[in-house]
Structures are given as C-alpha cells and as structure tokens.
Design a protein around this motif. Structure first.
Motif, PDB file in Angstrom:
ATOM      1  N   GLU A  93       0.828  -1.207   0.000  1.00  0.00           N
ATOM      2  CA  GLU A  93       0.000   0.000   0.000  1.00  0.00           C
ATOM      3  C   GLU A  93       0.859   1.251   0.000  1.00  0.00           C
ATOM      4  O   GLU A  93       0.460   2.303  -0.501  1.00  0.00           O
ATOM      5  N   ASN A  94       2.065   1.148   0.536  1.00  0.00           N
ATOM      6  CA  ASN A  94       2.921   2.328   0.671  1.00  0.00           C
ATOM      7  C   ASN A  94       3.703   2.653  -0.587  1.00  0.00           C
ATOM      8  O   ASN A  94       4.142   3.779  -0.780  1.00  0.00           O
ATOM      9  N   ARG A  95       3.918   1.658  -1.466  1.00  0.00           N
ATOM     10  CA  ARG A  95       4.778   1.892  -2.622  1.00  0.00           C
ATOM     11  C   ARG A  95       4.102   2.727  -3.698  1.00  0.00           C
ATOM     12  O   ARG A  95       4.762   3.374  -4.486  1.00  0.00           O
ATOM     13  N   GLY A  96       2.774   2.671  -3.774  1.00  0.00           N
ATOM     14  CA  GLY A  96       2.063   3.480  -4.753  1.00  0.00           C
ATOM     15  C   GLY A  96       2.376   3.099  -6.194  1.00  0.00           C
ATOM     16  O   GLY A  96       2.486   3.954  -7.060  1.00  0.00           O
ATOM     17  N   GLU A  97       2.526   1.806  -6.461  1.00  0.00           N
ATOM     18  CA  GLU A  97       2.818   1.372  -7.821  1.00  0.00           C
ATOM     19  C   GLU A  97       1.993   0.134  -8.150  1.00  0.00           C
ATOM     20  O   GLU A  97       1.533  -0.592  -7.274  1.00  0.00           O
ATOM     21  N   TRP A  98       1.811  -0.103  -9.442  1.00  0.00           N
ATOM     22  CA  TRP A  98       1.046  -1.253  -9.884  1.00  0.00           C
ATOM     23  C   TRP A  98       1.860  -2.529  -9.704  1.00  0.00           C
ATOM     24  O   TRP A  98       3.088  -2.513  -9.748  1.00  0.00           O
ATOM     25  N   PRO A  99       1.158  -3.670  -9.501  1.00  0.00           N
ATOM     26  CA  PRO A  99       1.868  -4.953  -9.461  1.00  0.00           C
ATOM     27  C   PRO A  99       2.465  -5.266 -10.830  1.00  0.00           C
ATOM     28  O   PRO A  99       2.044  -4.721 -11.848  1.00  0.00           O
ATOM     29  N   ASP A 100       3.446  -6.151 -10.827  1.00  0.00           N
ATOM     30  CA  ASP A 100       4.132  -6.518 -12.067  1.00  0.00           C
ATOM     31  C   ASP A 100       4.150  -8.037 -12.178  1.00  0.00           C
ATOM     32  O   ASP A 100       4.740  -8.710 -11.341  1.00  0.00           O
ATOM     33  N   ILE A 101       3.449  -8.567 -13.179  1.00  0.00           N
ATOM     34  CA  ILE A 101       3.365 -10.014 -13.356  1.00  0.00           C
ATOM     35  C   ILE A 101       3.991 -10.381 -14.702  1.00  0.00           C
ATOM     36  O   ILE A 101       3.617  -9.839 -15.742  1.00  0.00           O
ATOM     37  N   ASP A 102       4.948 -11.294 -14.660  1.00  0.00           N
ATOM     38  CA  ASP A 102       5.573 -11.812 -15.868  1.00  0.00           C
ATOM     39  C   ASP A 102       5.047 -13.217 -16.130  1.00  0.00           C
ATOM     40  O   ASP A 102       4.965 -14.033 -15.197  1.00  0.00           O
ATOM     41  N   LEU A 103       4.694 -13.502 -17.372  1.00  0.00           N
ATOM     42  CA  LEU A 103       4.208 -14.828 -17.745  1.00  0.00           C
ATOM     43  C   LEU A 103       5.217 -15.489 -18.679  1.00  0.00           C
ATOM     44  O   LEU A 103       5.579 -14.920 -19.712  1.00  0.00           O
ATOM     45  N   ASP A 104       5.680 -16.679 -18.307  1.00  0.00           N
ATOM     46  CA  ASP A 104       6.562 -17.468 -19.169  1.00  0.00           C
ATOM     47  C   ASP A 104       5.718 -18.395 -20.022  1.00  0.00           C
ATOM     48  O   ASP A 104       4.834 -19.107 -19.512  1.00  0.00           O
ATOM     49  N   LEU A 105       5.986 -18.405 -21.323  1.00  0.00           N
ATOM     50  CA  LEU A 105       5.285 -19.266 -22.260  1.00  0.00           C
ATOM     51  C   LEU A 105       6.306 -19.949 -23.162  1.00  0.00           C
ATOM     52  O   LEU A 105       7.447 -19.496 -23.268  1.00  0.00           O
ATOM     53  N   PRO A 106       5.902 -21.035 -23.845  1.00  0.00           N
ATOM     54  CA  PRO A 106       6.816 -21.614 -24.833  1.00  0.00           C
ATOM     55  C   PRO A 106       7.173 -20.576 -25.892  1.00  0.00           C
ATOM     56  O   PRO A 106       6.340 -19.735 -26.259  1.00  0.00           O
ATOM     57  N   LYS A 141       1.993  -2.780 -17.322  1.00  0.00           N
ATOM     58  CA  LYS A 141       2.617  -3.686 -18.277  1.00  0.00           C
ATOM     59  C   LYS A 141       2.381  -5.123 -17.848  1.00  0.00           C
ATOM     60  O   LYS A 141       2.407  -5.448 -16.655  1.00  0.00           O
ATOM     61  N   VAL A 142       2.124  -5.991 -18.813  1.00  0.00           N
ATOM     62  CA  VAL A 142       2.095  -7.434 -18.590  1.00  0.00           C
ATOM     63  C   VAL A 142       3.151  -8.037 -19.510  1.00  0.00           C
ATOM     64  O   VAL A 142       3.167  -7.762 -20.708  1.00  0.00           O
ATOM     65  N   ASP A 143       4.051  -8.843 -18.948  1.00  0.00           N
ATOM     66  CA  ASP A 143       5.123  -9.459 -19.743  1.00  0.00           C
ATOM     67  C   ASP A 143       4.724 -10.858 -20.173  1.00  0.00           C
ATOM     68  O   ASP A 143       4.336 -11.687 -19.337  1.00  0.00           O
ATOM     69  N   LEU A 144       4.815 -11.136 -21.472  1.00  0.00           N
ATOM     70  CA  LEU A 144       4.627 -12.483 -22.018  1.00  0.00           C
ATOM     71  C   LEU A 144       5.962 -12.900 -22.620  1.00  0.00           C
ATOM     72  O   LEU A 144       6.305 -12.484 -23.730  1.00  0.00           O
ATOM     73  N   LEU A 145       6.705 -13.694 -21.872  1.00  0.00           N
ATOM     74  CA  LEU A 145       8.095 -13.977 -22.219  1.00  0.00           C
ATOM     75  C   LEU A 145       8.243 -15.409 -22.736  1.00  0.00           C
ATOM     76  O   LEU A 145       7.625 -16.339 -22.209  1.00  0.00           O
ATOM     77  N   GLY A 146       9.057 -15.569 -23.755  1.00  0.00           N
ATOM     78  CA  GLY A 146       9.291 -16.893 -24.336  1.00  0.00           C
ATOM     79  C   GLY A 146      10.390 -17.636 -23.599  1.00  0.00           C
ATOM     80  O   GLY A 146      11.454 -17.092 -23.320  1.00  0.00           O
ATOM     81  N   LEU A 147      10.139 -18.902 -23.258  1.00  0.00           N
ATOM     82  CA  LEU A 147      11.107 -19.727 -22.544  1.00  0.00           C
ATOM     83  C   LEU A 147      11.099 -21.114 -23.182  1.00  0.00           C
ATOM     84  O   LEU A 147      10.071 -21.807 -23.178  1.00  0.00           O
TER      85      LEU A 147
END
Length: 811
Positions: A400-413, A560-566
């Motif tokens: 609550e104190n940081r005042g920033e949006w959450p950051d979720i990274d998704l790993d996909l093939p 931002k939502v990250d869709l990263l190739g792995l």
C-alpha cells in the motif's frame, strides 16, 4: 532583466539529431535557473517521460511537444546543391506544443495516425488533413531550419513564406501560431528571420525567440557532429556543410538570449508568457487500466473473490494439509482486501483471463517475478509457487505504501505459442488498445566502437580490430575498460585520433540509437492507448509498439504485462503430453512431490538438459551446495551469476553451507534479513531490505534503488544513492568498514542483480525438469530433442542418458 524559457529543444531521442539525454537538458536548465522548458523530439514523445520525471526532481516544469513531419509543406531546407554529400530528402517539420490534455491526446493520435499508415516500421509523415483533424489544444511554432516557414522562404521568398503562415493560421487559429526566430550567427538564417518578422507584423502574429537547442552544453556539439555523419552515412572528413557551422545550439541564459534578441522587442519575454499558457504536464496523462467485463450482478471484486476461492480449494485442498489450507485462506483474504483498496481487481482478472486463454488453447504458462509472492496469483493459477508454504513475503509484490502497480511476468513456450497469446491480447483490446513496450537501443561498447570508427574514417581492418577489443556485456573486473583494452592491444592512447576515438566512444555510451520492441512487455488501456502515448508499427508484422520503454511506462503509471518466451516451457509441455500416452500417468507441475531421488541426482550434478542447473559452473557447485529441499534449489539457481560472484558472496555462502565457515552477519540488525541465506546477501530483495534497515530508506527510496540495481551498468544512478546510503548508516552508528562491505554488496548487483521471486519461479521449472528427467527419462529426452536448439549441449549429449531405452519407430 527578463526571464527566459527554452521552448524548442530536442534530445538524443530525436535519434541522431540531438546529443543530450532529456535528463541532461533538465539538469542544465536547473543550473541556469530556468523555471520551465519544452522538449520537441522528432515525430514523437520518445524522451518526454524521462524529461518529465527529471523535471519533477529538479522542480522545473516540463512542457511536452514534438516536431511533426508534414509532407504537405514540401521538403525541409537542405544544404546548397554544390555540397558533395547530399542529405536525405525529408518533409518540413511543424513544431507543436501541448496546451491541455486534449492537445496532448491529439498529438498522440496525430503521430499514431501517420505512423500506423506505414506498412512497416518507418518514420512516416502527416498531411494538412491530419493536422486539421488533431489541431485542438496544440500551439504551433514555425521552427528553425527544419520548419515549414524556412522551407517556404528558401523556395519562394516572402510570398511563399506568407502562404505557409496563412495555412498554419487556418489550421491552428490566430491564437495558436507563433513566429519563431533563432540566431546561430548564420547569414542565411538572419535573412530568413527578417522575412519572418515582416510576415509576423503584417499578419499580426506573436514572435517568440528560441535557440533550437540540440544539446545541453556547447561541449556536446562534437557528439551531434558525430551523429550527423552517422545519420548521413558519411565520415566527418567529408561531411562538410551537413555539419552545423558552430556550437551555438545549446541552452543559453536569459541574459544571453535578451542580448541576442535585443532588436526584437518582446520575443524573449514571450517565452515566459507561452510557458504560463501551457497547462499540460504528463502528471495529467489520463491513463486508465481496462475494466474486466464481469457477468451481470457481479462486481470485479466479487467475481475475483469467487475465482480465488475456487483456486484455493483446487490448489491447497489437493495437498491434504488442513493447517496449510487455513493459512492460505487467511492470506488470500489479506491480499484481496489490499487489492480492493488499491483498485487492482481488473488487473488480476485480465492476467487471469490471459492464463485461461492459454490453458484453453493448450499453451503452457507460468507466472514469475514478484508475483510468485502472492497467494492470490497462486490460487488463480497465474503462478505455480506456493507462497504460503514457502513463507514468501507478499509485500514484496504489492504494498500500500509503494504506490505502484503490481508486475506479473508470464513465461510461455517460445515462438508460435507465445505469439498466439500476444495476438489474443491485440484481438481482445484492439490494435489501438494494446501494444508492446519499446526497447530503446542505446550505444554500448561494440556499437559505439563501430560507428565512431566509421565516422572518424578508420579503415575496415583497424575498425574490426578496435571493435573486437570491446566486450559486449560481461563485466570482467576493474580493468574491463575501453582504454585498458586498447592500450593492451598496442594502440597509442596519446595519438590524437585514437584519443578522440576513445573519448567519443565513451561519451555516446547509453545515448539512444533507435527504437526496438521489448521481448514481451505489453501495455493495455481502457479505451484507446493512442490517447495516452503514440503507437507505431514494430518491425515484426502484426505488432505495434508504444514510444516508451518499460521504465518510462512504470514512471507514468502505465501497466505492463510481460509475455516472455522460454524454451524449457515447450519441453515441459511436450512432456505433459507424452507421459500419459507412454506411461499412463498424469503430471501436474504445480503438485510435484519433493522427491529424495531427484535431489540425489541434483547432488551428483547429473543435470544435462535440466533448466538453469546444467552449466559447467552449476555442475561444479551442486555437489558442494548439496541441495536437499526446494529453497536450496532457489539459492542454487541464483548463486551462479555475476552478481554474487563479483560481490564476493558465492564462496562465503558455499563454505557456510558445507560447515567450513561460521555464519556471521554484517550487522546484528540484518539477522532477520539474511538468516535464510546464512548471513550472505544473494537476492535483490535482501539488498533493498538491507538499505531500509541500516540506512532508513523510505519505500520510495527503496524503489529508486531497485530500479538502479535492476538496470545494467547503472553506475551513475548507484553513485547518486551511495552518499545517501552512507549518511543513513552513519546516523545508525555503523562503522566505515561495515559501510564499505554493505555498499560493495549493493553495488555489485548494479550489474546483474537477481530477485528471489524470479529465482523461486526458475527453481520450480528447474525442479520440474529434474523430476521429469529422473522419473520419465524417455519422454523428457524426446521433448528435449523436439525443441532443439536447447541448453548448453549438442543433441547427442542430451540423448546420451537414454542409452538402452527402447525406441519406437512410427510412420
């Protein structure tokens, strides 16, 4: 003496047409006690976010604008015909400033419209019709030698210039056009100025003085000359009149500008009046994250709570641990309450929706990053790490104190499966509702070495030899500098040309070269994203990109939502399909048991083909670290990296792990922070908590430190924070030697810091690959071979462990 505000400056984000970072322009403006400044980069607002953020720190107002190429005004003014190296034909550029949010939104739409008309990645140009459509809220300056007035006057004298001005008045209105005059001690420029002043008097238009700034200080003129040669594909010896005739396009004091334009009454004062008129700043961006569509009678909060409750039973009920289930329910209630207070329900539902799409379309997906600390993410099947069982701290993900949006990274093939998910987002939110974040391609060692060498006229052999001496990314120690490399190779650093080459290589480090696209970061918006930031086509077909990178987006609150190739994700997906067919069993990666046999294989370093633990360095350390439980593997994934090695943290941890060294702590207050890693800081989160514990850093200061340690080679930002760290530690009575140790630990992570949450997510994939290899060797090997190239080894090595396993031949 009157005040002065520079209303027409361009930064290095005009890509080879400016020589200073936006932050450098603001720093110089603050030194000159300028109250405000305007940034107008070519065909976009690429540098505006950094300009705005730096201006806020320096208490300078940041005006936003751009130089817009308009094909309807014909070609911009160029050097005379007799110049041997001709510059490329370009449209004249109209300088516009944003008076209001409407004006800013119109600027973004204007740029997007002509950029998206291009079939591929390209500059593009607007037309009169585009300007008329999006002129509301914009103020027009006639510009300098790049502007339409200069082009008109040079092609047809005063009559043509008047025609241009009448067209601009027709588009922007009489109150929206300023006749701009600049003075750089050029005879032709002064001739154009006198005609411009005559036109201004006859049309009763205000006159405004600017310096057409292209760099912060006169010293940077050399960098602009270098960029001019690069941009025009020539060298400095032959650039001739393509180069500026002097170094006057720097920020000037109010006194200098008043003296320069003493014969044009009111031109300097007009800058302050126009600045006061411009009410828009990027704080007023108007960005909103999309609302997730929920069934009638539901709110986003109620819908999210139901999905989480279902997930808790699915994830934790299967574990058969009632105590763990109750702790999980208590934790998700805490998280959901905070999510509701911060208004982030839509964000979690949209990421959940992407995960549901992937599952429905047979795409293996796993979240990583700080999201692994969230029980809500685990329940929604966004992540596969159990944060309750692992006792991960949720506040590292969302506070609550940081005042920033959450950051979720998704790993996909990698490849087509990931592209399928990316295209789903484009289809769901529209071509103008979602886009990739930019990746600003900046000058680094090799790229700087090559382009500076070409501009200085070095022959191909010398250029190849010099650029070959420069390391690309790896920091190899204190002697890893260009100067040391050149000297060691036998170059005379006192030779004027070599000395200048080295100097220019260093000076252009980190200056932007061109715009690329982020590997997987996407931003989406409620409504149209092109109201918030201009969009343009990426080099890859079917993709669009915003004009800001992920850090700029974060600074301005764009999600931002990250869709990263792995590649390993494709291997795991193939295994999940092969195992039921050939072994008659089903595997759930989120419910893999802790298995002694798997850990014995890891302890023997029999890890060829396993994710993150198959390198020679990992194999050498695994028997010594002797992993026995999952958190040991989390540490193992993180420890064989340059950060812990350079920071002298790897070997102390390994000695303590083997009982060869007593566990100790840099300071007693750090015991709770470092206990899990035996007193040795290994993770970014630990380093942040160290700063907050020993130096009394606030949440905002800790976030600034996180950004600094997360950026490659961010020495400048780290140095600025070091003084604050030391002052805080001194106030807490920490001695100088301990301060040095703590600062060294933190500074080493400025190169390659690694977050604990990332390590946990990677460790899960590492364990899954180990488990599948040990338990289902044939299926795992087949999956590895089907997804080559993969890992460190040749296919023959990957398949070596399958000797004696029957092979089935199919038509």
């Amino acid at each position: 003496m009157s005040g002065y505000v520079e209303m027409h400056a361009a930064s290095a984000f005009s890509f080879l047409e400016g020589a200073s970072q936006p932050e450098g322009l603001i720093d110089r403006a603050a030194e000159l006690e300028m109250t405000a400044m305007a940034l107008l980069d070519r065909n976009g607002v690429y540098g505006a976010a950094r300009f705005h953020t730096s201006a806020k720190r320096n208490r300078v107002r940041a005006h936003v604008g751009a130089e817009i190429a308009v094909s309807s005004f014909g070609e911009r003014m160029r050097p005379p015909e007799w110049v041997p190296h001709r510059c490329t034909k370009e449209p004249a550029r109209v300088a516009v400033l944003c008076e209001s949010r409407v004006g800013y939104q119109n600027l973004c739409q204007l740029v997007t419209q002509f950029k998206m008309r291009e079939k591929g990645k390209g500059e593009g140009a607007a037309t009169w019709k585009d300007l008329q459509q999006y002129s509301a809220g914009l103020v027009c300056l006639t510009g300098g030698d790049e502007g339409p007035l200069a082009a008109g006057v040079m092609s047809g004298g005063e009559a043509a210039g008047r025609e241009v001005m009448e067209r601009l008045v027709e588009i922007f209105g009489r109150d929206g056009v300023y006749v701009e005059v600049q003075r750089h001690q050029e005879r032709e420029e002064e001739w154009r100025n006198q005609i411009a002043l005559q036109i201004a008097r006859s049309l009763k238009l205000p006159v405004i003085a600017t310096n057409g700034v292209r760099y912060a200080t006169a010293y940077e003129r050399e960098v602009l000359d270098l960029f001019t040669a690069v941009r025009n594909h020539t060298d400095l010896d032959h650039a001739g009149r393509l180069l500026a005739v002097n170094g006057m396009r720097h920020l000037r004091t109010a006194r200098e500008m008043a003296a320069l334009f003493r014969d044009v009454p009111g031109a300097v004062e007009e800058t302050c009046e126009l600045s006061a008129r411009l009410g828009f700043e990027l704080d007023d961006l108007g960005y909103k994250f999309p609302r997730y569509p929920v069934p009638e009678g539901e709110t986003m909060d109620s819908f999210l709570r139901k999905r989480v409750a279902e997930g808790v039973m699915r994830r934790y009920g299967a574990k058969g641990d009632r105590g763990l289930l109750e702790r999980a329910r208590k934790q998700v209630e805490h998280e959901l309450a905070l999510i509701a207070r911060l208004g982030f329900e839509g964000y979690f539902l949209i990421v959940w929706d992407i995960v549901q799409f992937c599952k429905a379309h047979d795409i293996l997906v796993q979240g990583r990053g700080s999201a692994a600390n969230s029980a809500v993410c685990y329940a929604l099947e966004i992540t596969a790490i159990d944060p309750v069982g692992m006792e991960l701290l949720f506040e590292r993900f969302l506070s609550e104190n940081r005042g920033e949006w959450p950051d979720i990274d998704l790993d996909l093939p990698s490849e087509e499966k990931r592209e399928q998910a990316i295209q789903y987002i484009y289809q769901r939110y529209g071509e103008l509702g979602a886009a990739m974040t930019a990746n600003v391609i900046s000058y680094r060692g090799k790229s700087a070495a090559r382009e500076v060498g070409k501009a200085l006229g070095f022959d191909a052999d010398s250029l190849s030899r010099l650029s070959g001496l420069v390391s690309q990314w790896e920091w190899r120690g204190k002697t890893d500098t260009m100067a040391h490399s050149f000297q060691h190779a036998g170059f005379d650093l006192k030779h004027p040309r070599i000395a200048k080459y080295l100097e220019l290589c260093m000076r252009i480090q980190d200056l932007p070269r061109h715009l690329g696209q982020h590997s997987g970061g996407m931003v989406i918006c409620q409504g149209q994203l092109n109201y918030v930031v201009p969009l343009e086509r990426a080099s890859m077909p079917g993709r669009t990109v915003v004009q800001w990178d992920k850090e700029d987006c974060a600074d301005l609150g764009i999600i931002k939502v990250d869709l990263l190739g792995l590649g390993m994700m494709a291997v795991l997906k193939d295994c999940i399909e092969l195992i039921p067919q050939h072994y008659g069993e089903r595997v759930d990666l989120a419910q893999l048991p802790e298995d002694e046999e798997v850990y014995r294989v890891l302890q023997r370093a029999d890890t060829v083909g396993m994710f993150q633990v198959e390198s020679r360095a990992q194999m050498a350390s695994l028997p010594r670290n002797n992993p026995e439980k999952f958190y040991d593997l989390v540490v193992q994934v993180a420890i064989i990296r340059p950060g812990p090695i350079v920071g002298k943290m790897m070997h102390p941890y390994m000695r303590r792990r083997q009982g060869k060294e007593e566990v100790s702590y840099p300071h007693p207050s750090l015991i709770p922070v470092l206990k899990r890693t035996l007193g040795v800081p290994l993770f970014q989160e630990q380093l942040l908590r160290i700063a907050m514990t020993v130096a009394n850093f606030s949440g905002a200061e800790a976030e600034e430190l996180r950004r600094a340690v997360g950026m490659r080679r961010s020495w400048e930002r780290m140095k600025n924070l070091e003084a604050k760290l030391r002052a805080g530690m001194a106030a807490n009575g920490i001695d100088a030697k301990t301060q040095d140790t703590i600062v060294e630990n933190i500074s080493s992570f400025a190169l390659y810091g690694f977050p604990e949450s990332h390590a946990a997510s990677f460790a899960l994939i590492a364990y899954a690959s180990a488990y599948l290899k040990v338990k289902y060797l044939a299926a795992f090997t087949a999956a590895i071979l089907n997804n080559q190239p993969m890992g460190f080894y040749m296919p023959a090595v990957e398949a070596d462990g399958c000797a004696g396993v029957p092979v089935g031949l199919h038509d």
